[in-house]
Design an enzyme around this catalytic site. Structure first.
Site, PDB file in Angstrom:
ATOM      1  N   VAL A  73      26.914 -14.905   7.191  1.00 16.87           N
ATOM      2  CA  VAL A  73      28.314 -14.650   6.830  1.00 16.87           C
ATOM      3  C   VAL A  73      29.308 -15.110   7.890  1.00 16.87           C
ATOM      4  CG1 VAL A  73      27.783 -12.716   5.275  1.00 16.87           C
ATOM      5  CG2 VAL A  73      28.284 -12.241   7.703  1.00 16.87           C
ATOM      6  N   TYR A 163      32.436  -3.048  18.481  1.00 16.28           N
ATOM      7  CA  TYR A 163      32.067  -2.471  17.178  1.00 16.28           C
ATOM      8  C   TYR A 163      33.184  -1.578  16.633  1.00 16.28           C
ATOM      9  CZ  TYR A 163      29.014  -0.276  13.656  1.00 16.28           C
ATOM     10  OH  TYR A 163      28.455   0.166  12.482  1.00 16.28           O
ATOM     11  N   LYS A 167      35.551  -2.227  13.286  1.00 20.46           N
ATOM     12  CA  LYS A 167      35.492  -1.347  12.111  1.00 20.46           C
ATOM     13  C   LYS A 167      36.869  -0.755  11.808  1.00 20.46           C
ATOM     14  CE  LYS A 167      31.090  -1.796  11.125  1.00 20.46           C
ATOM     15  NZ  LYS A 167      30.671  -2.494   9.890  1.00 20.46           N
ATOM     16  N   ILE A 196      23.140   6.338   9.591  1.00 22.33           N
ATOM     17  CA  ILE A 196      22.278   6.109   8.424  1.00 22.33           C
ATOM     18  C   ILE A 196      20.903   5.652   8.910  1.00 22.33           C
ATOM     19  CG2 ILE A 196      22.062   4.877   6.222  1.00 22.33           C
ATOM     20  CD1 ILE A 196      24.627   6.589   6.355  1.00 22.33           C
TER      21      ILE A 196
END
Ligand code: NDP
Length: 257
Positions: A73, A163, A167, A196
């Site tokens: 991507v 990070y 975000k 997660i």
């Protein structure tokens, strides 16, 4: 079925959260393009230790329809090809999920400038690129949906100087894009997961995992399916008047911090 025949792209769909989203979309009747650098699922140190079947194969077992398109991507020409191939194969595009993301642990004195660029390039720039290239096709859909996978770290520090800002950028980009494409009936929302169970968490120690679980109101790590079900909701007709929003799927982690 909440997403019968909807055509979706899920980036980073081979593993972890993206795989969870792709599988839940397929369970709800969506046709899924799994876009990832490699088709084989990642296996983690703690989580997803025995996952071996590619997502497309898993979807076919469920009786669903899916294709894999190898995509990095961060390379816009590959993203352009991904979208063209998806539209050509399934005849349109209804849902884009920008899920592919990376995390490089460490603070400002640990990570290099090149690593900062890599994290922001994947987690923010690539989200913009895929969104930009998908919008012309989503305009042709009655059910246009863009779902960006951000993080609880959009709302606080602690995940490094690349990070967390990337975000946070995604959360605000969602608001901006929602305004831009609202007139075409396209909704744009973010999901902000807590911790997660995926291989992204391999950098943690067992003590750190236990500590996170303990301070989570619903005291466990999330499962890719937990994020997958939230994505199904945002992609479904039930969420047709929800846009510019960021949905925490964190088991109550940040309510207590
Ligand atoms: P995983 O590392 O388990 O899976 C990420 C997938 O994305 C992998 O298949 C990976 O492939 C792929 N990917 C990475 N870079 C690219 C790229 N440049 N092009 C295409 N595919 C790529 O991570 P998660 O499933 O945990 O994370 C998914 C998203 O969820 C990310 O955006 C992450 O930030 C977010 N998130 C995750 C949380 C968690 O606790 N797990 C918490 C909050 C947010 P490969 O490894 O082969 O490159």
């Amino acid at each position: 079925m909440l997403l019968k025949d909807r055509i979706s792209i899920v980036t980073g769909g081979s593993s972890g959260v993206g795989r969870g989203i792709a599988l839940e979309f397929a369970r709800e009747g969506a046709r899924v393009v799994v876009a990832d650098k490699q088709e084989a699922p990642l296996r983690g140190k703690y989580h997803e230790t025995d996952v071996t079947t590619p997502t497309v194969e898993e979807i076919e077992k469920l009786g669903g329809e899916a294709i894999f398109v190898q995509t990095d991507v961060t390379d816009e020409s590959q993203v352009e090809r991904l979208i063209e191939q998806s539209v050509r194969h399934f005849g349109g595009l209804d849902i884009l999920v920008n899920n592919a993301g990376i995390h490089i642990p460490g603070g400002a004195q640990d990570i290099s400038i090149a690593q900062w660029d890599q994290v922001v390039g994947t987690n923010l720039r690539a989200v913009f690129v895929a969104t930009k290239l998908a919008i012309p096709h989503l305009k042709g859909s009655e059910y246009g949906r863009i779902i960006q996978i951000a993080s609880v770290h959009a709302y606080g520090g602690g995940a490094g100087p690349a990070y967390a800002p990337a975000k946070a950028g995604v959360v605000n980009m969602v608001r901006d894009t929602a305004i831009e494409v609202g007139e075409f009936g396209i909704t744009v929302n973010a999901i902000c997961p807590g911790y997660i169970e995926t291989s992204l968490q391999d950098y943690l120690t067992q003590e750190m995992i236990d500590a996170v679980a303990e301070k989570t109101a619903l005291p466990r790590f999330g499962k890719p399916r937990d994020v997958g079900r939230a994505a199904v909701f945002l992609a479904s007709d039930d969420a047709e008047w929800i846009t510019g929003a960021s949905l925490l799927v964190d088991g109550g982690l940040i309510t207590g911090t």
